[in-house]
Write a protein that holds these residues in place. Structure first.
Motif, PDB file in Angstrom:
ATOM      1  N   UNK A 166       0.837  -1.142  -0.473  1.00 50.50           N
ATOM      2  CA  UNK A 166       0.108  -0.037   0.305  1.00 50.50           C
ATOM      3  C   UNK A 166       0.590   1.255   0.137  1.00 50.50           C
ATOM      4  N   UNK A 167       1.989   1.092   0.043  1.00 44.83           N
ATOM      5  CA  UNK A 167       3.563   1.886   0.296  1.00 44.83           C
ATOM      6  C   UNK A 167       3.325   3.669  -0.970  1.00 44.83           C
ATOM      7  N   UNK A 168       2.637   4.478  -1.002  1.00 45.88           N
ATOM      8  CA  UNK A 168       2.302   5.442  -1.970  1.00 45.88           C
ATOM      9  C   UNK A 168       3.854   6.122  -2.665  1.00 45.88           C
ATOM     10  N   UNK A 169       4.448   6.394  -1.413  1.00 39.93           N
ATOM     11  CA  UNK A 169       5.800   7.358  -1.476  1.00 39.93           C
ATOM     12  C   UNK A 169       6.718   6.650  -1.029  1.00 39.93           C
ATOM     13  N   UNK A 170       8.197   6.653  -1.198  1.00 35.69           N
ATOM     14  CA  UNK A 170       9.265   6.448  -1.103  1.00 35.69           C
ATOM     15  C   UNK A 170       9.308   6.307   0.636  1.00 35.69           C
ATOM     16  N   UNK A 171       8.807   7.384   1.307  1.00 32.60           N
ATOM     17  CA  UNK A 171       9.471   7.460   2.603  1.00 32.60           C
ATOM     18  C   UNK A 171       8.155   6.755   3.200  1.00 32.60           C
ATOM     19  N   UNK A 172       6.838   6.734   2.713  1.00 36.54           N
ATOM     20  CA  UNK A 172       6.014   5.588   3.248  1.00 36.54           C
ATOM     21  C   UNK A 172       6.900   4.247   2.932  1.00 36.54           C
ATOM     22  N   UNK A 178      12.126  14.055   2.799  1.00 39.98           N
ATOM     23  CA  UNK A 178      13.392  14.932   1.909  1.00 39.98           C
ATOM     24  C   UNK A 178      14.614  14.422   2.361  1.00 39.98           C
ATOM     25  N   UNK A 179      15.123  14.044   2.802  1.00 38.81           N
ATOM     26  CA  UNK A 179      16.680  14.018   2.839  1.00 38.81           C
ATOM     27  C   UNK A 179      16.926  11.874   2.571  1.00 38.81           C
ATOM     28  N   UNK A 180      15.584  10.595   2.679  1.00 40.57           N
ATOM     29  CA  UNK A 180      16.417  10.179   1.481  1.00 40.57           C
ATOM     30  C   UNK A 180      16.513   9.123   0.303  1.00 40.57           C
ATOM     31  N   UNK A 181      17.840   8.789  -0.347  1.00 46.07           N
ATOM     32  CA  UNK A 181      17.843   8.737  -1.543  1.00 46.07           C
ATOM     33  C   UNK A 181      17.796   7.091  -1.948  1.00 46.07           C
ATOM     34  N   UNK A 182      18.529   7.158  -3.052  1.00 52.37           N
ATOM     35  CA  UNK A 182      18.515   5.352  -3.923  1.00 52.37           C
ATOM     36  C   UNK A 182      18.297   4.513  -3.337  1.00 52.37           C
ATOM     37  N   UNK A 183      19.356   4.476  -2.442  1.00 53.98           N
ATOM     38  CA  UNK A 183      19.601   3.011  -0.863  1.00 53.98           C
ATOM     39  C   UNK A 183      19.012   3.549   0.664  1.00 53.98           C
ATOM     40  N   UNK A 184      18.040   3.920   0.414  1.00 57.31           N
ATOM     41  CA  UNK A 184      17.018   3.463   2.157  1.00 57.31           C
ATOM     42  C   UNK A 184      17.099   5.476   2.763  1.00 57.31           C
ATOM     43  N   UNK A 185      17.293   5.510   3.823  1.00 57.02           N
ATOM     44  CA  UNK A 185      16.735   6.058   4.434  1.00 57.02           C
ATOM     45  C   UNK A 185      18.230   7.243   5.097  1.00 57.02           C
ATOM     46  N   UNK A 186      18.112   8.758   5.465  1.00 58.91           N
ATOM     47  CA  UNK A 186      19.692   9.577   5.346  1.00 58.91           C
ATOM     48  C   UNK A 186      19.452  10.297   5.946  1.00 58.91           C
ATOM     49  N   UNK A 187      19.200  10.004   7.539  1.00 59.27           N
ATOM     50  CA  UNK A 187      18.407  11.140   8.644  1.00 59.27           C
ATOM     51  C   UNK A 187      19.501  12.193   8.880  1.00 59.27           C
ATOM     52  N   UNK A 188      19.043  13.554   9.019  1.00 58.68           N
ATOM     53  CA  UNK A 188      19.887  14.583   9.487  1.00 58.68           C
ATOM     54  C   UNK A 188      20.370  14.522  10.989  1.00 58.68           C
ATOM     55  N   UNK A 189      21.501  14.852  11.422  1.00 55.07           N
ATOM     56  CA  UNK A 189      22.080  14.580  12.376  1.00 55.07           C
ATOM     57  C   UNK A 189      20.739  14.396  14.066  1.00 55.07           C
ATOM     58  N   UNK A 190      19.860  15.370  13.196  1.00 56.13           N
ATOM     59  CA  UNK A 190      19.302  15.892  15.159  1.00 56.13           C
ATOM     60  C   UNK A 190      17.973  14.807  15.317  1.00 56.13           C
ATOM     61  N   UNK A 191      17.770  14.312  14.690  1.00 55.98           N
ATOM     62  CA  UNK A 191      16.875  13.753  14.724  1.00 55.98           C
ATOM     63  C   UNK A 191      16.689  11.997  14.353  1.00 55.98           C
ATOM     64  N   UNK A 192      18.231  11.730  13.694  1.00 51.36           N
ATOM     65  CA  UNK A 192      18.370   9.650  12.918  1.00 51.36           C
ATOM     66  C   UNK A 192      18.230   9.607  14.986  1.00 51.36           C
ATOM     67  N   UNK A 193      18.015   8.207  15.059  1.00 51.60           N
ATOM     68  CA  UNK A 193      17.813   6.933  15.858  1.00 51.60           C
ATOM     69  C   UNK A 193      18.836   6.598  16.557  1.00 51.60           C
ATOM     70  N   UNK A 194      20.147   6.912  16.350  1.00 50.47           N
ATOM     71  CA  UNK A 194      21.258   6.941  16.744  1.00 50.47           C
ATOM     72  C   UNK A 194      22.167   7.870  16.414  1.00 50.47           C
ATOM     73  N   UNK A 195      23.169   7.932  16.984  1.00 48.97           N
ATOM     74  CA  UNK A 195      24.240   8.294  15.939  1.00 48.97           C
ATOM     75  C   UNK A 195      25.617   7.955  15.563  1.00 48.97           C
ATOM     76  N   UNK A 196      25.520   6.668  15.578  1.00 48.14           N
ATOM     77  CA  UNK A 196      26.831   5.366  15.148  1.00 48.14           C
ATOM     78  C   UNK A 196      26.031   4.527  15.202  1.00 48.14           C
ATOM     79  N   UNK A 197      26.690   3.990  13.967  1.00 53.66           N
ATOM     80  CA  UNK A 197      25.793   2.349  13.028  1.00 53.66           C
ATOM     81  C   UNK A 197      27.226   1.406  13.628  1.00 53.66           C
TER      82      UNK A 197
END
Lengths: 590, 590
Positions: free
Chosen positions: B19-25, B476-495
């Motif tokens: 049911x996903x219509x948009x990339x972020x979803x 607004x931040x995703x790219x071809x390979x996945x999500x790409x969070x701004x640092x202030x809201x990312x679920x973690x700082x370092x993976x």
């Protein structure tokens, strides 16, 4: 962030709210913590929200500490999962149901077993993924028949609910114990008196179950505790310790006697003492075996008779009986139903006409006190006759035992040999229990085990109500003059009162407030100027209940001191103004 | 708290949700941030909840920073306040309504103007209590006709809504500006591209209004921006800059001409060019004045005709027209209604038959381009005839102007002389507006002013959707390979990825993870052992989108280094393992 009373969204009220039934409700409204929006539905004002958030933070830390993962389910839920488990109908009027614009059915989640089970089913499929504990802190809804006591029994409330998922019973036991330990840490940190009582799992199904109750006279939960040991249990969960079997080799044979006009225990005992007096002691109700007939109403609507045999000095406690039989309901047997069993003679029913092997084929369960060898007077299944010296295990064999007799103060403790039970009241704050495979079966949650075989997951369920905790802690700690928060959950660490109009007073109070704020001490600062007298400010500080109150007033000019008050003990101490910040930091961090 | 992928409740998915219509979803579901529970209703999984909480924390800090006080209203609300403002019915199918067991009506709050207004009325009564700003971050409900795009248009969603309360317009303006500044700080901190557009207040009523839009091709909101200056506005809010009046002393007198068979602009222009050719330039649609008749449907059900005059090359934009007239709806005028005005000749309607002083008494509003002195060809109110050289302000005087004409790429910018407008799409992330006294009037919120006189309070309303923000930032931040969070809201700082089976690799990764965790750096640690290949781990890291990825792999044994990758730029750097913690701390705290 310092809170200044000159701008804080807060009004303390002099009048008690008309609908307040319990002290915590009255004070939480008067002190500006909450406001009623609708029956059982409250708005959290800034002070109340602070207390709530502190409680939530403590819970979150301890849940994270045992490796549980936080997620968050919606409150608006589709009907289907709740239909699969039967709860869509089982809840009756107790939940809020609604439809969307397309006519699809939804409910406001009263509890989320189904959703937790389904999300694990959705994402996991192997024993390697287990054990797992997941939780949420989220708003729940129940359409209570009588919302009461403010936050204590609301219709919109906040719950932390967590669930454990394990491959086997040993795993569930370990997960249960981890949660139990975390709950003890949580309740210890919340800072009020509580008791852990054995409980029945209730409508949730399942097996092992304990409740964390706040001791409170206004509590809705009655429990019993031992006068000697640490045993405590919900009345529904008390399990009578059966006496040892009694030798009955010397017992005379059972003999039927005419006992005309004795359809009740009282009339029977009177008749026995008159017609068959005993030398050693008079007959008592406890010598008789009372057989009570009830109808079990199954969830599918079918009815089934049940006979309960218990000592004549006991009554059937319907809550205890239903607690054993959930989700079956218990109703009285009506005259028509009684007449359909012609072997039963009202007022003179005896074991002979009962039991699955009897003519009536009514299942016959007895109180655990009716052990082998005990000797009873009971109905002879003939109008106006009873049998004496009827020996359990010799003359009759019931189909089993059931915990249906009422529990009374003075009953023997099931756990020790010295104590007796006494009843007390409490507020349910937390409930942990082993759900087992009830929901996993209903929703088909299986994972592959080590041998590649599908096995049903076993679950535990663990709840705490942070919104109810606000009221329960308030209730357990308040005094005659207002709220009196434990330090860990108080809306602020220190309440500073600028008492007087002198600019020096405000300058000193400002300085103390800012220095404390800079050191991370949470300050509620009564900086209100104008017509508000020191007396009004003191009354507000007492009502609001921050643990430490600092009064900057006349003594500043007189001796360079400010007064530090302990809200709970009322102790006051004059402290030099230049040293008070260090003094307060020491108190707060103690 | 470090998150270990071996135990985190997370499964990344290879398949896109159907049911996903948009990339972020698509990516938020695949990367394990959210799961659909029902149409437009989502469960927040641990990673998603972290992002949501970070956004909420940023909003909370900035709201507290402008002295706003947080409180929290229930979601389940009684009908009465919404009846008082008319919104119980105005919302139509757009809200969830339900009844409790007693049959009382409730709604799930779509927005809380009424409750905020009432709580202030409840507790405050003096100008001294103002200004006041209060806010909540809370779950809201709207029964959207077409919930779509995952979190972008949900039916259960989270809103920060705040309200300001002031005694006068200057106070409202100051409160509005404080909120606007706070919003700019919030959106700057969230770390994605946004634009502030002028907006109409819509169903909320009120006056000044601006929206904060995330730039996004998938956005539902169309806005226009200037190619030259920083002007940006919702299409509904564009205000055409009227041209200067044109001198008309030399204009010939208006003259009616036979134009048979020209009921449309196209047929008219063709006829004009054939029958009345001009030397300087051919006739164009823009030379004609089109008069469009519509019916206004008032909330009380009454209907009223309205005539709109606009250049023949423009169409009436119903959304823009309705935006001016809220809460009035606009419908076409049917044949019966047209016939009830016998002076109107279909296809040949001119200003002569319109206006409140005309025989038809139909209110006549014109496009702002129809300024004094402009010369038009328009209907002569006679079948098959038009008037030429009809001069606005000389030959006809409309009852006023209205912004009803469509806005087009290339239109002149209302704000500067150089630029033209171009359209773009965005996602509404925030909305601030001056409500004025709409709700205070409806709910009678008055306070005493300095002179002891009761005056109605004026309000501002300020909303941000943190749950929608999760999707909008992802979008607004995703790219071809996945999500790409701004640092202030990312679920973690370092993976951290332990890439390989060598125990030394896990030992080094463990050490780095623990050291970072001890320094307060938020770590997502892929410590999964067993069959999971480094390739799968890299793909997961790219999909999840933590800004900095550390790969502990073969290069550890070879050169004692680990690889630090920037998720956004793809840049990779080999860093000696013993220095990587300092290196990462520097990146995270940059």
């Amino acid at each position: 962030m310092m809170m200044r009373m000159s701008s804080l969204f807060l009004r303390t009220l002099r009048e008690d709210p008309v609908d307040a039934e319990v002290p915590s409700h009255r004070l939480l409204v008067r002190a500006g913590y909450i406001r009623r929006a609708a029956p059982g539905i409250y708005t959290w004002l800034p002070l109340g929200l602070r207390v709530l958030r502190k409680i939530e933070a403590i819970i979150r830390e301890e849940m994270d500490g045992i490796g549980a993962h936080e997620l968050s389910f919606p409150a608006l839920l589709p009907k289907e999962p709740y239909e699969a488990t039967g709860r869509w109908t089982d809840y009756g009027d107790g939940i809020f149901r609604l439809q969307d614009r397309k006519g699809n059915d939804y409910l406001l989640g009263p509890t989320h077993e189904e959703m937790f089970t389904l999300v694990v089913k959705d994402l996991y499929n192997s024993y390697k993924d287990l054990p797992l504990s997941i939780y949420q802190i989220q708003t729940k809804y129940r359409d209570e028949a009588r919302p009461r006591a403010g936050l204590l029994r609301g219709r919109e409330f906040i719950m932390k609910d967590s669930y454990s998922f394990d491959i086997d019973d040993a795993g569930l036991e370990a997960s249960y114990q981890r949660h139990r330990d975390a709950y003890i840490r949580i309740f210890d940190r919340l800072g009020f008196e509580y008791v852990i009582v054995k409980a029945t799992a209730g409508a949730m199904g399942g097996s092992k179950s304990e409740e964390f109750l706040a001791r409170a006279a206004v509590g809705e939960d009655t429990y019993v505790r031992c006068t000697h040991c640490d045993y405590a249990a919900n009345v529904e969960a008390v399990q009578v310790r059966p006496p040892a079997p009694v030798p009955y080799d010397d017992a005379p044979a059972a003999h039927a006697e005419l006992t005309p006009g004795t359809p009740t225990i009282d009339t029977l005992v009177a008749h026995l003492n008159q017609a068959f007096p005993r030398d050693d002691r008079p007959w008592a109700a406890a010598d008789t075996l009372k057989n009570v007939l009830v109808m079990l109403k199954h969830p599918d609507g079918t009815r089934e008779p049940l006979a309960i045999g218990l000592p004549g000095d006991r009554e059937v406690d319907q809550k205890r009986l239903e607690g054993q039989l959930e989700p079956i309901e218990v109703e009285a047997m009506d005259e028509t139903e009684l007449r359909s069993h012609p072997t039963l003679v009202k007022g003179y029913i005896g074991p002979g006409a009962l039991g699955e092997k009897s003519a009536s084929e009514i299942r016959y369960l007895v109180d655990p006190r009716v052990v082998e060898g005990t000797r009873w007077v009971t109905g002879a299944d003939i109008d106006g006759s009873h049998v004496l010296d009827l020996v359990a295990g010799r003359d009759f064999t019931p189909d089993g035992t059931i915990e249906a007799a009422d529990v009374r103060d003075g009953d023997a403790c099931p756990n020790c040999d010295e104590g007796t039970l006494e009843s007390a009241r409490g507020i349910e704050m937390g409930h942990i229990f082993q759900l087992g495979r009830l929901y996993a079966d209903a929703l088909d949650l299986k994972v592959l085990d080590e041998n590649g075989k599908l096995v049903t997951v076993t679950m535990g369920s663990y709840g705490i109500g942070p919104s109810r905790a606000v009221a329960a802690i308030a209730e357990g700690t308040l005094d005659d003059i207002g709220l009196c928060w434990p330090r860990n959950v108080a809306p602020a660490d220190v309440h500073i009162v600028a008492a007087g109009k002198d600019p020096d007073i405000f300058a000193a109070a400002d300085r103390i407030a800012h220095e404390l704020d800079g050191l991370g001490v949470q300050v509620l600062y009564d900086d209100r100027a104008g017509k508000i007298s020191p007396g009004v400010k003191f009354k507000d500080a007492e009502l609001i209940g921050v643990p430490t109150i600092v009064v900057v007033g006349k003594s500043l000019a007189e001796g360079g001191t400010v007064e530090v008050r302990d809200r709970r003990t009322g102790e006051r101490e004059d402290v030099p103004a230049e040293r008070v910040v260090d003094h307060l930091v020491a108190i707060v961090r103690a």
